[in-house]
Design a protein around this motif. Structure first.
Motif, mmCIF file in Angstrom:
data_model
loop_
_atom_site.group_PDB
_atom_site.id
_atom_site.type_symbol
_atom_site.label_atom_id
_atom_site.label_comp_id
_atom_site.label_asym_id
_atom_site.label_seq_id
_atom_site.Cartn_x
_atom_site.Cartn_y
_atom_site.Cartn_z
ATOM 1 N N GLU A 9 0.834 -1.209 0.000
ATOM 2 C CA GLU A 9 0.000 0.000 0.000
ATOM 3 C C GLU A 9 0.867 1.256 0.000
ATOM 4 O OE1 GLU A 9 -4.133 -0.204 2.285
ATOM 5 O OE2 GLU A 9 -2.508 -1.123 3.440
ATOM 6 N N ARG A 10 1.902 1.234 0.834
ATOM 7 C CA ARG A 10 2.754 2.413 0.917
ATOM 8 C C ARG A 10 3.488 2.631 -0.408
ATOM 9 N NH1 ARG A 10 3.077 5.686 4.802
ATOM 10 N NH2 ARG A 10 2.271 4.348 6.422
ATOM 11 N N ARG A 11 3.879 1.533 -1.048
ATOM 12 C CA ARG A 11 4.529 1.648 -2.367
ATOM 13 C C ARG A 11 3.564 2.197 -3.401
ATOM 14 N NH1 ARG A 11 8.573 -2.666 -4.369
ATOM 15 N NH2 ARG A 11 7.997 -1.552 -6.259
ATOM 16 N N ALA A 12 2.303 1.775 -3.306
ATOM 17 C CA ALA A 12 1.288 2.294 -4.237
ATOM 18 C C ALA A 12 1.142 3.799 -4.051
ATOM 19 C CB ALA A 12 -0.050 1.594 -4.005
ATOM 20 N N TRP A 13 1.084 4.240 -2.797
ATOM 21 C CA TRP A 13 0.983 5.688 -2.510
ATOM 22 C C TRP A 13 2.205 6.423 -3.068
ATOM 23 C CZ3 TRP A 13 -3.118 8.291 -1.679
ATOM 24 C CH2 TRP A 13 -4.173 7.827 -0.864
ATOM 25 N N ALA A 14 3.397 5.838 -2.873
ATOM 26 C CA ALA A 14 4.625 6.497 -3.335
ATOM 27 C C ALA A 14 4.642 6.594 -4.862
ATOM 28 C CB ALA A 14 5.854 5.745 -2.824
ATOM 29 N N TYR A 15 4.156 5.557 -5.525
ATOM 30 C CA TYR A 15 4.069 5.586 -6.989
ATOM 31 C C TYR A 15 3.107 6.699 -7.430
ATOM 32 C CZ TYR A 15 2.581 4.178 -11.706
ATOM 33 O OH TYR A 15 2.256 4.161 -13.047
ATOM 34 N N GLY A 35 -9.138 3.295 -4.220
ATOM 35 C CA GLY A 35 -8.122 3.016 -3.208
ATOM 36 C C GLY A 35 -6.751 3.017 -3.871
ATOM 37 N N PRO A 36 -5.670 3.186 -3.091
ATOM 38 C CA PRO A 36 -4.347 3.388 -3.675
ATOM 39 C C PRO A 36 -3.827 2.228 -4.529
ATOM 40 C CG PRO A 36 -4.207 3.120 -1.290
ATOM 41 C CD PRO A 36 -5.651 3.279 -1.629
ATOM 42 N N ALA A 37 -3.976 0.993 -4.052
ATOM 43 C CA ALA A 37 -3.384 -0.138 -4.768
ATOM 44 C C ALA A 37 -4.026 -0.315 -6.148
ATOM 45 C CB ALA A 37 -3.527 -1.408 -3.940
ATOM 46 N N GLU A 38 -5.369 -0.272 -6.185
ATOM 47 C CA GLU A 38 -6.063 -0.443 -7.467
ATOM 48 C C GLU A 38 -5.848 0.765 -8.367
ATOM 49 O OE1 GLU A 38 -10.101 -1.854 -7.894
ATOM 50 O OE2 GLU A 38 -9.956 -2.811 -5.919
ATOM 51 N N ALA A 39 -5.794 1.951 -7.795
ATOM 52 C CA ALA A 39 -5.579 3.164 -8.602
ATOM 53 C C ALA A 39 -4.203 3.083 -9.277
ATOM 54 C CB ALA A 39 -5.694 4.410 -7.743
ATOM 55 N N ALA A 40 -3.194 2.669 -8.506
ATOM 56 C CA ALA A 40 -1.840 2.553 -9.060
ATOM 57 C C ALA A 40 -1.816 1.512 -10.184
ATOM 58 C CB ALA A 40 -0.851 2.181 -7.960
ATOM 59 N N ALA A 41 -2.489 0.394 -9.966
ATOM 60 C CA ALA A 41 -2.528 -0.658 -10.986
ATOM 61 C C ALA A 41 -3.222 -0.161 -12.254
ATOM 62 C CB ALA A 41 -3.256 -1.886 -10.433
ATOM 63 N N THR A 67 9.548 4.330 -9.364
ATOM 64 C CA THR A 67 10.700 4.431 -8.453
ATOM 65 C C THR A 67 10.224 4.431 -7.003
ATOM 66 O OG1 THR A 67 10.609 6.829 -8.597
ATOM 67 C CG2 THR A 67 12.111 5.727 -10.106
ATOM 68 N N SER A 68 9.033 3.876 -6.755
ATOM 69 C CA SER A 68 8.470 3.975 -5.406
ATOM 70 C C SER A 68 9.368 3.352 -4.337
ATOM 71 C CB SER A 68 7.076 3.341 -5.360
ATOM 72 O OG SER A 68 7.126 1.995 -5.784
ATOM 73 N N ALA A 69 9.967 2.205 -4.635
ATOM 74 C CA ALA A 69 10.818 1.555 -3.625
ATOM 75 C C ALA A 69 12.027 2.431 -3.311
ATOM 76 C CB ALA A 69 11.265 0.184 -4.125
ATOM 77 N N GLU A 70 12.663 2.989 -4.373
ATOM 78 C CA GLU A 70 13.828 3.872 -4.153
ATOM 79 C C GLU A 70 13.412 5.131 -3.404
ATOM 80 O OE1 GLU A 70 14.538 2.432 -8.458
ATOM 81 O OE2 GLU A 70 13.020 2.142 -6.896
ATOM 82 N N ASP A 71 12.266 5.708 -3.789
ATOM 83 C CA ASP A 71 11.804 6.940 -3.134
ATOM 84 C C ASP A 71 11.636 6.723 -1.628
ATOM 85 O OD1 ASP A 71 11.809 8.220 -5.537
ATOM 86 O OD2 ASP A 71 9.636 8.264 -5.810
ATOM 87 N N LEU A 72 11.017 5.604 -1.278
ATOM 88 C CA LEU A 72 10.785 5.318 0.140
ATOM 89 C C LEU A 72 12.105 5.060 0.858
ATOM 90 C CD1 LEU A 72 7.587 3.116 -0.263
ATOM 91 C CD2 LEU A 72 7.693 5.331 0.912
ATOM 92 N N GLU A 73 13.047 4.445 0.133
ATOM 93 C CA GLU A 73 14.352 4.164 0.736
ATOM 94 C C GLU A 73 15.148 5.455 0.954
ATOM 95 O OE1 GLU A 73 18.297 1.856 -0.623
ATOM 96 O OE2 GLU A 73 16.404 0.849 -1.170
ATOM 97 N N ILE A 74 15.138 6.345 -0.046
ATOM 98 C CA ILE A 74 15.836 7.639 0.097
ATOM 99 C C ILE A 74 15.220 8.414 1.260
ATOM 100 C CG2 ILE A 74 16.206 9.906 -0.979
ATOM 101 C CD1 ILE A 74 16.291 8.394 -3.704
ATOM 102 N N ALA A 75 13.891 8.397 1.333
ATOM 103 C CA ALA A 75 13.207 9.106 2.415
ATOM 104 C C ALA A 75 13.677 8.560 3.766
ATOM 105 C CB ALA A 75 11.696 8.959 2.272
#
Length: 377
Positions: A9-15, A35-41, A67-75
């Motif tokens: 979910e958090r990755r979906a939000w970041a995307y 919702g975030p997951a379906e919207a991202a998909a 780049t959601s995983a990288e964005d969350l990692e940089i954060a």
């Protein structure tokens, strides 16, 4: 936290927070629907429900790059977090004005916010006064900004500004020096120091207050982003005070947002010979801003109902309730709980109108639901 978001979910939000240049009302509407997951998909698959085609246009340039995983990692490395409307600290109430204003298309609510620092975003966004002004501040402007910020900090108000040179920097520094809380709302990624000369100041704000941005990590500051950022400075403050401003300045843009969003606006007068006070004098002369001269007059502006007295608790302002919500609020007794039917009778509204007003007010903390009965908090 209301409920802890899982990683997906958090990755979906970041995307979603990166896939369109904010603010993007169309993307927000899709999120509300799916919702975030379906919207991202749906955005990734380039296939959205009927009536939501605008989303495809807004996200066309960035949809393929996740780049959601990288964005969350940089954060995380920066000591920051992504705060979404599914998080308990989301400042839903102050941000609501952005979707209700006549400018919702250009200045809608942020989809999510990147936040760096130990304080809770919802707390600082509901107890703040924005002090804004010219980057090319005069000695007089800096002195006034410093004294207002210290005074506000002493009275437990958050000093909110944009982290820039000039008035912004002076206000943040004075709040920190007084041991108060301060929030810097940025026009670039949370991992960027802008301006570079404020790297130490921003680190100190992040250490004791909050640095906030709508923009994902790595985003550079650009002119349009400053103007977009200004709406958040105004929305997340109980009042906006322009300390110094030339004729056409970023501070004047923040002032315009304050008026659109119904936030009280104050302006500090300066010497009539000073170019840096022209904007303030114009706002006062045109009756757009109230003349303020000291901490007391600023607090009176931010808390007109007298809640600004010393030792102020966190009161919920009812100024921003809709007409129906205000009637429902007035129909609730000072003590004890009542049923929806009793409220409807007392407010003279039909039950469905009462039910939807209560649902919205429940979210904003204006009412409490006790086993099907309703009362004031």
């Amino acid at each position: 936290m209301s409920h802890h978001l899982d990683d997906a979910e958090r990755r979906a939000w970041a995307y979603l927070a990166r896939v369109a240049e904010p603010p993007c009302a169309a993307l927000e509407a899709l999120c509300d629907l799916l919702g975030p997951a379906e919207a991202a998909a749906a955005v990734r698959a380039r296939s959205v429900p009927a009536g939501h085609q605008l989303v495809l246009e807004a996200t066309g340039a960035r949809a393929d790059i996740d780049t959601s995983a990288e964005d969350l990692e940089i954060a995380e490395r920066t000591g920051a977090r992504l705060v979404t409307r599914d998080d308990a600290e989301w400042p839903g109430w102050p941000l609501m004005s952005l979707s209700q204003s006549d400018t919702a298309a250009r200045g809608g609510e942020p989809l999510a916010l990147w936040v760096r620092g130990p304080r809770r975003l919802d707390e600082l966004a509901t107890t703040g006064v924005a002090l804004v002004g010219s980057r090319a501040a005069s000695g007089y402007g800096e002195q006034v900004a410093s004294s207002l910020a210290s005074g506000l900090a002493a009275e437990n108000w958050t000093v909110t500004s944009g982290g820039a040179y000039g008035i912004d920097g002076v206000a943040h520094r004075a709040a920190l020096a007084s041991g108060g809380s301060t929030m810097a709302v940025m026009a670039c990624g949370i991992d960027r120091d802008y301006p570079a000369g404020h790297a130490r100041l921003l680190a100190e704000i992040a250490d004791r207050g909050l640095v906030v941005s709508e923009y994902p990590p790595g985003t550079t500051a650009a002119k349009h982003r400053f103007l977009t950022r200004n709406r958040l400075v105004a929305a997340m403050s109980d009042a906006v005070v322009v300390v110094e401003a030339g004729r056409r300045s970023g501070a004047a843009n923040t002032a315009a947002w304050a008026r659109k969003l119904g936030r009280p606006l104050g302006a500090v007068p300066g010497p009539v010979t000073s170019a840096t006070s022209i904007g303030c004098h114009q706002m006062i002369a045109d009756d757009l801003a109230v003349l303020v001269i000291d901490t007391r007059s600023v607090i009176a502006l931010a808390a007109p109902d007298g809640t600004g007295d010393i030792g102020r608790g966190r009161t919920r302002s009812t100024d921003r309730l809709t007409a129906d919500e205000q009637r429902v609020h007035d129909a609730l007794p000072g003590r004890g709980s009542v049923t929806i039917e009793e409220i409807a009778f007392s407010a003279g509204l039909d039950i469905s109108a009462v039910r939807s007003a209560l649902a919205r007010m429940d979210v904003t903390g204006h009412v409490v639901n006790d086993a099907g009965m309703w009362r004031l908090p």
